[in-house]
Design a protein around this motif. Structure first.
Motif, short mmCIF file in Angstrom:
data_model
loop_
_atom_site.label_atom_id
_atom_site.label_comp_id
_atom_site.label_asym_id
_atom_site.label_seq_id
_atom_site.Cartn_x
_atom_site.Cartn_y
_atom_site.Cartn_z
N LEU A 74 0.83 -1.20 0.00
CA LEU A 74 0.00 0.00 0.00
C LEU A 74 0.86 1.25 0.00
O LEU A 74 0.61 2.20 -0.75
CB LEU A 74 -0.92 0.00 1.22
CG LEU A 74 -1.89 1.17 1.37
CD1 LEU A 74 -2.87 1.22 0.20
CD2 LEU A 74 -2.66 1.07 2.68
N LEU A 75 1.91 1.25 0.83
CA LEU A 75 2.83 2.39 0.89
C LEU A 75 3.55 2.58 -0.44
O LEU A 75 3.62 3.70 -0.97
CB LEU A 75 3.84 2.17 2.00
CG LEU A 75 4.97 3.20 2.11
CD1 LEU A 75 4.40 4.59 2.37
CD2 LEU A 75 5.96 2.80 3.21
N VAL A 76 4.06 1.49 -1.00
CA VAL A 76 4.77 1.56 -2.28
C VAL A 76 3.82 2.05 -3.37
O VAL A 76 4.21 2.85 -4.23
CB VAL A 76 5.35 0.17 -2.65
CG1 VAL A 76 5.90 0.19 -4.08
CG2 VAL A 76 6.47 -0.21 -1.68
N GLY A 77 2.57 1.58 -3.33
CA GLY A 77 1.59 2.02 -4.33
C GLY A 77 1.33 3.51 -4.27
O GLY A 77 1.29 4.19 -5.30
N LEU A 78 1.18 4.05 -3.06
CA LEU A 78 0.95 5.48 -2.90
C LEU A 78 2.12 6.30 -3.42
O LEU A 78 1.95 7.31 -4.12
CB LEU A 78 0.69 5.81 -1.43
CG LEU A 78 -0.64 5.31 -0.84
CD1 LEU A 78 -0.68 5.50 0.66
CD2 LEU A 78 -1.82 6.03 -1.50
N VAL A 79 3.34 5.85 -3.11
CA VAL A 79 4.54 6.55 -3.60
C VAL A 79 4.63 6.43 -5.12
O VAL A 79 4.98 7.39 -5.81
CB VAL A 79 5.82 5.96 -2.94
CG1 VAL A 79 7.06 6.58 -3.57
CG2 VAL A 79 5.81 6.22 -1.44
N PHE A 80 4.29 5.27 -5.65
CA PHE A 80 4.33 5.05 -7.10
C PHE A 80 3.39 6.00 -7.83
O PHE A 80 3.77 6.62 -8.83
CB PHE A 80 3.96 3.59 -7.40
CG PHE A 80 3.82 3.29 -8.86
CD1 PHE A 80 4.94 3.25 -9.69
CD2 PHE A 80 2.57 3.04 -9.42
CE1 PHE A 80 4.81 2.97 -11.05
CE2 PHE A 80 2.44 2.75 -10.77
CZ PHE A 80 3.56 2.72 -11.59
N PHE A 81 2.17 6.13 -7.33
CA PHE A 81 1.22 7.02 -8.00
C PHE A 81 1.60 8.49 -7.81
O PHE A 81 1.30 9.33 -8.67
CB PHE A 81 -0.20 6.74 -7.50
CG PHE A 81 -0.74 5.43 -7.99
CD1 PHE A 81 -0.91 5.20 -9.34
CD2 PHE A 81 -1.03 4.40 -7.10
CE1 PHE A 81 -1.38 3.98 -9.81
CE2 PHE A 81 -1.50 3.19 -7.55
CZ PHE A 81 -1.66 2.97 -8.92
N PHE A 82 2.26 8.80 -6.71
CA PHE A 82 2.79 10.15 -6.52
C PHE A 82 3.84 10.45 -7.59
O PHE A 82 3.86 11.53 -8.19
CB PHE A 82 3.40 10.29 -5.13
CG PHE A 82 4.23 11.53 -4.94
CD1 PHE A 82 3.63 12.78 -4.87
CD2 PHE A 82 5.61 11.45 -4.86
CE1 PHE A 82 4.40 13.93 -4.71
CE2 PHE A 82 6.38 12.59 -4.70
CZ PHE A 82 5.78 13.83 -4.63
N LEU A 83 4.72 9.47 -7.85
CA LEU A 83 5.75 9.66 -8.87
C LEU A 83 5.14 9.76 -10.27
O LEU A 83 5.60 10.56 -11.10
CB LEU A 83 6.77 8.51 -8.80
CG LEU A 83 7.60 8.46 -7.52
CD1 LEU A 83 8.51 7.23 -7.52
CD2 LEU A 83 8.45 9.73 -7.37
N LEU A 84 4.11 8.95 -10.53
CA LEU A 84 3.41 9.06 -11.81
C LEU A 84 2.79 10.44 -11.96
O LEU A 84 2.78 11.03 -13.04
CB LEU A 84 2.32 7.99 -11.92
CG LEU A 84 2.72 6.60 -12.41
CD1 LEU A 84 1.48 5.73 -12.55
CD2 LEU A 84 3.46 6.66 -13.74
N ASP A 85 2.26 10.95 -10.86
CA ASP A 85 1.66 12.28 -10.85
C ASP A 85 2.73 13.32 -11.19
O ASP A 85 2.50 14.23 -12.00
CB ASP A 85 1.06 12.56 -9.48
CG ASP A 85 0.13 13.76 -9.47
OD1 ASP A 85 0.16 14.53 -10.45
OD2 ASP A 85 -0.62 13.93 -8.51
N LYS A 86 3.90 13.17 -10.59
CA LYS A 86 5.00 14.11 -10.87
C LYS A 86 5.42 14.03 -12.34
O LYS A 86 5.87 15.01 -12.92
CB LYS A 86 6.20 13.80 -9.98
CG LYS A 86 5.93 13.94 -8.49
CD LYS A 86 5.61 15.38 -8.10
CE LYS A 86 6.86 16.23 -8.06
NZ LYS A 86 6.58 17.60 -7.53
N ALA A 87 5.27 12.84 -12.93
CA ALA A 87 5.60 12.66 -14.35
C ALA A 87 4.45 13.09 -15.25
O ALA A 87 4.51 12.93 -16.47
CB ALA A 87 5.94 11.19 -14.62
N GLU A 88 3.38 13.63 -14.63
CA GLU A 88 2.22 14.16 -15.35
C GLU A 88 1.47 13.09 -16.13
O GLU A 88 0.95 13.33 -17.21
CB GLU A 88 2.62 15.31 -16.28
CG GLU A 88 3.29 16.45 -15.55
CD GLU A 88 3.48 17.68 -16.42
OE1 GLU A 88 3.21 17.59 -17.64
OE2 GLU A 88 3.88 18.71 -15.89
#
Length: 271
Positions: A74-88
């Motif tokens: 769950l933690l890794v998933g949240l960080v992953f989607f944050f990084l995808l968000d940063k990549a627009e």
């Protein structure tokens, strides 16, 4: 049968949300998009915390997966989607879907708000919207497929939750594309194609999850992390504006309506 359910669910979530958004955008009913933001936030959080995560934990017991591993996922998933968000690639910039809708519909300026609410030239914003929507739709399709493989009722809940949060997002996208293409039908057609990518993601998810069935609890946790991230990072911050007591009450009511909708769906599915 599961594959057919996945394809129907992903098309309803992907293309259905575009057509419903067109009804709101072109009928100048954009005032309802803020209500939909509240409804979607409630539906996403309820689906994640009352449907996806409990199902993942139940399956993890059967598969012998530890709770620690699921929480880490769950933690890794949240960080992953944050990084995808940063990549627009995962952002749901609804900013242009509310306050600027009517201005954009009638504006002939060559500048416009992009998928993230920034100013871009007349043409580049449209392609940014389509690329971001296509990537996000593909990911949504995989997550919906994982839910359907676990339980068809869970898949229905996930598909409806995705559709709920995509509608207000697509309202703004249609405004941007309409400005960029100068053609309402072309904007709707291209955004519908991007929404249709959800079905491709669903097919890929069906094959992937089917081959890695023992990892299904992790797929469900990742789906939950996606819903939680979108609700907390994109939707709820837009609801934290200073409003009148009446508007705040309406906002909270729509939020609880989203939660109640998921709860009612769960009760209905059990009978």
């Amino acid at each position: 049968m599961t594959l057919i359910s996945i394809l129907v669910g992903t098309l309803v979530a992907g293309m259905g949300s575009v057509w419903l958004a067109a009804l709101l955008a072109y009928a100048l009913l954009s005032r309802f998009t803020q209500h939909l933001l509240s409804l979607a936030a409630g539906a996403l959080l309820a689906t994640a915390f009352t449907r996806l995560l409990p199902e993942a934990f139940e399956l993890s017991i059967e598969a012998g997966v530890s709770a620690h591993a699921l929480f880490l996922s769950l933690l890794v998933g949240l960080v992953f989607f944050f990084l995808l968000d940063k990549a627009e690639l995962w952002h749901h910039g609804h900013e242009h879907a509310h306050d600027h809708d009517h201005d954009h519909v009638h504006s002939h300026d060559h500048a416009e708000y992009s998928h993230h609410g920034h100013i871009h030239n007349h043409h580049s914003g449209g392609w940014a919207v389509l690329l971001g929507d296509s990537v996000h739709a593909f990911g949504d399709g995989i997550l919906i497929a994982a839910a359907f493989v676990a339980d068809p009722r869970l898949g229905v809940a996930a598909a409806l939750a995705v559709m709920a949060h995509e509608v207000p997002h697509h309202v703004g996208d249609l405004v941007v594309l309409r400005q960029s293409l100068n053609n309402s039908r072309a904007a709707l057609f291209r955004l519908s194609l991007a929404g249709g990518v959800t079905a491709i993601g669903g097919l890929m998810g069906y094959l992937l999850v089917g081959a890695l069935h023992e990892y299904l609890p992790f797929f469900l946790v990742v789906a939950a992390s996606s819903f939680i991230y979108v609700a907390l990072a994109d939707l709820i911050p837009q609801l934290q504006k200073r409003l009148s007591p009446r508007e705040t009450a309406a906002q909270v009511a729509w939020l609880f309506a989203g939660i109640a909708l998921v709860a009612a769906l769960g009760e209905w599915a059990q009978h």
